[in-house]
Enzyme design. Sequence first.
Site, short mmCIF file in Angstrom:
data_model
loop_
_atom_site.label_atom_id
_atom_site.label_comp_id
_atom_site.label_asym_id
_atom_site.label_seq_id
_atom_site.Cartn_x
_atom_site.Cartn_y
_atom_site.Cartn_z
N ARG A 121 -13.63 -5.26 1.73
CA ARG A 121 -12.83 -6.49 1.56
C ARG A 121 -11.50 -6.44 2.31
NH1 ARG A 121 -14.54 -5.86 -3.82
NH2 ARG A 121 -16.32 -7.19 -4.25
N LYS A 143 -6.21 -13.54 14.26
CA LYS A 143 -7.53 -14.18 14.33
C LYS A 143 -8.52 -13.13 14.79
CE LYS A 143 -6.54 -18.80 15.98
NZ LYS A 143 -7.05 -19.72 17.00
N GLU A 185 -3.53 -17.23 30.75
CA GLU A 185 -2.88 -17.48 29.45
C GLU A 185 -1.36 -17.42 29.57
OE1 GLU A 185 -4.06 -18.43 26.59
OE2 GLU A 185 -6.14 -17.76 26.38
N LYS A 227 4.50 -16.30 20.70
CA LYS A 227 3.37 -16.31 19.78
C LYS A 227 3.81 -15.93 18.36
CE LYS A 227 -1.40 -15.61 19.00
NZ LYS A 227 -2.71 -15.30 19.50
N GLU A 237 -3.30 -21.92 11.43
CA GLU A 237 -3.60 -22.99 12.37
C GLU A 237 -3.82 -24.34 11.70
OE1 GLU A 237 -5.54 -21.88 16.11
OE2 GLU A 237 -6.96 -23.48 15.70
N ARG A 241 0.11 -24.11 15.34
CA ARG A 241 -0.57 -23.05 16.06
C ARG A 241 -1.58 -23.59 17.06
NH1 ARG A 241 -2.75 -17.24 13.66
NH2 ARG A 241 -3.61 -16.51 15.62
N ASN A 245 -3.31 -23.78 22.20
CA ASN A 245 -4.62 -24.06 22.80
C ASN A 245 -4.58 -25.05 23.95
OD1 ASN A 245 -6.23 -22.36 21.17
ND2 ASN A 245 -5.86 -23.76 19.48
N HIS A 248 -7.55 -25.26 26.31
CA HIS A 248 -8.69 -24.55 25.71
C HIS A 248 -9.87 -25.45 25.40
CE1 HIS A 248 -5.92 -21.24 25.55
NE2 HIS A 248 -6.76 -20.47 24.91
N HIS A 252 -13.07 -24.14 26.82
CA HIS A 252 -14.21 -23.69 26.02
C HIS A 252 -15.50 -24.36 26.48
CE1 HIS A 252 -11.54 -22.24 22.46
NE2 HIS A 252 -11.75 -21.30 23.34
N HIS A 265 -12.37 -15.96 29.98
CA HIS A 265 -11.60 -16.86 29.12
C HIS A 265 -10.36 -17.38 29.86
CE1 HIS A 265 -10.13 -18.56 25.41
NE2 HIS A 265 -8.98 -17.91 25.55
#
Length: 364
Positions: A121, A143, A185, A227, A237, A241, A245, A248, A252, A265
Site C-alpha cells: 500500500r 505522477k 519539455e 514545477k 491536477e 497543474r 500540458n 500535450h 499525445h 514524448h
Amino acid sequence: MNKLRVDLGERSYNIMIGSGILDEAGALIKAQAGVQKVLLVSNPLVFSLYGERVLNSLAGQGMKVAVAQMPDGEQFKNVKEAMKIVDQAVRAGLERSSAVVALGGGVVGDLAGFVAAIYQRGIRLVQIPTTLLSQVDSSVGGKVAVNHRQGKNLIGAFHQPALVIIDSNTLLSLSSRDYLSGLGEVVKYGITFDADFVCYLEKHREQILNRDKKVLEAIIHSCCELKRMIVAQDEREDDLRMSLNLGHTFGHALEKLGRYRIYTHGEAVAIGTVAAAILATKLGMLNEQDLKRIGDLYQGLGLETRFPGYPPATVYRHMQNDKKVKEGQLRLVLPEGIGHFTIRDDVPRRAVIEAIASAQSLPV
Ligand SMILES: NC(=O)c1ccc[n+]([C@@H]2O[C@H](COP(=O)([O-])OP(=O)(O)OC[C@H]3O[C@@H](n4cnc5c(N)ncnc54)[C@H](O)[C@@H]3O)[C@@H](O)[C@H]2O)c1
C-alpha cells in the site's frame, strides 16, 4: 549542490541538483529518506553506466540493497513488468520502512514509482532521474503510472517521492535524440510560464547544444522551480497543474498515431506546442511575431516542428481520447503571449482542425 523544496505538508520533499552528486546518493538518502533497505530499479543501459556508483554509495552508508532491472523501452512500461519488480521486492524482503530507488529516465521512474505506490500500500520512493526529460519533469510531482494497451499511463497513482537526486553530469552520456527530447519539455516551460526563461534559452543556444554544465544546471533548476510551485498548489491536477500540458493534447495524439515508436514524448510535445501556438494565433491570443519566435527557438535547438501528414480529422479524434477531456469537451492549454497561458474548453473543432492543417505546411 542546490536544494529545492516541494511543499506538500507531510509529503514535502527535497530536490537536490548538482553535478557529480550520484556518489552522494547514499548519504542523501540516509539523511533525508531515512531508510536501511532499498530496491534499486534501473534498466541494463543506465545500470551499466551508473549502477555501480550508486550501489557503492548506498553500500557505503550500510544500506542493504537489492537490484531489479526492467528492459529498456516505453513498450515495457506495463503491468507485467511492474509485477516482476514487485516479485523482486518480495524476494528482497522489502518492508513498509524500505524504499524503491529509481535510477533511469522517465520510463524507469514511472514504473518504479508505480511499484512503490502499490507495494504494501505504498513505500518510500527516491527518484534519481538520468535523462533531461526526467530531470526537468517526470521525477518531480508524484505522477506514477504504467501503460494499458488502450492508452498511455492509464494505470497509475499519485505517489510523491521522498527525495529527488538530480546529477546533471548524467546528461553527458545521453543520445542526442533523447537530449533533444528533453529540450522539447524545457522550451514548453518557458512558453507557458516564463518569458525571461525563453530569452535565456534563446541567448544560450550554443551552450545548450554543447551541454554546458552551468547552463544545464540553471535550466534544470528553473524547470524544477516552476514545477514545484505548480505541484504545491495543485497536487492532483484539478486545474492549475494542467497548465504543464501545453502541447500535450496534440502531442499525445501524435504519439498514439505513431504507436509510441515514431515520436519520443518530447518530440511530440515540441510539435504539439507549435500546433497549440498556431491555434492560439488563429484565436487572437498570440501574435505572428511570437509564433515565429516559438518556432525559431525549437528549430534552432534542432527540434522538428512541422506536424506530420495524418488527416487532421483523425488527429482530432485521437485528441479527444486524451485524459484531459472533460465531459466530451477538449480542454486545451494555449499560450497567451509568451510566458502566459489560458485553458480553453470552448475551441471549435473546425479551428483545431485548421490549426493542424497549418502546422502541416510549416516551413521545415
Ligand atoms: N510522471 C510524469 O509526470 C511524466 C512526465 C513526463 C513524461 N513522463 C514519462 O516519461 C517517459 C519518457 O521518459 P524519457 O524521455 O526519460 O525516456 P526513457 O526513460 O525511455 O529514456 C530514454 C532513453 O535514454 C536512456 N538513458 C537514460 N538515462 C541515460 C543516460 N544518462 N545516458 C544514456 N542513456 C540514458 C534510456 O535507457 C532510454 O533508452 C514516458 O513514459 C512518459 O510518459 C512522465
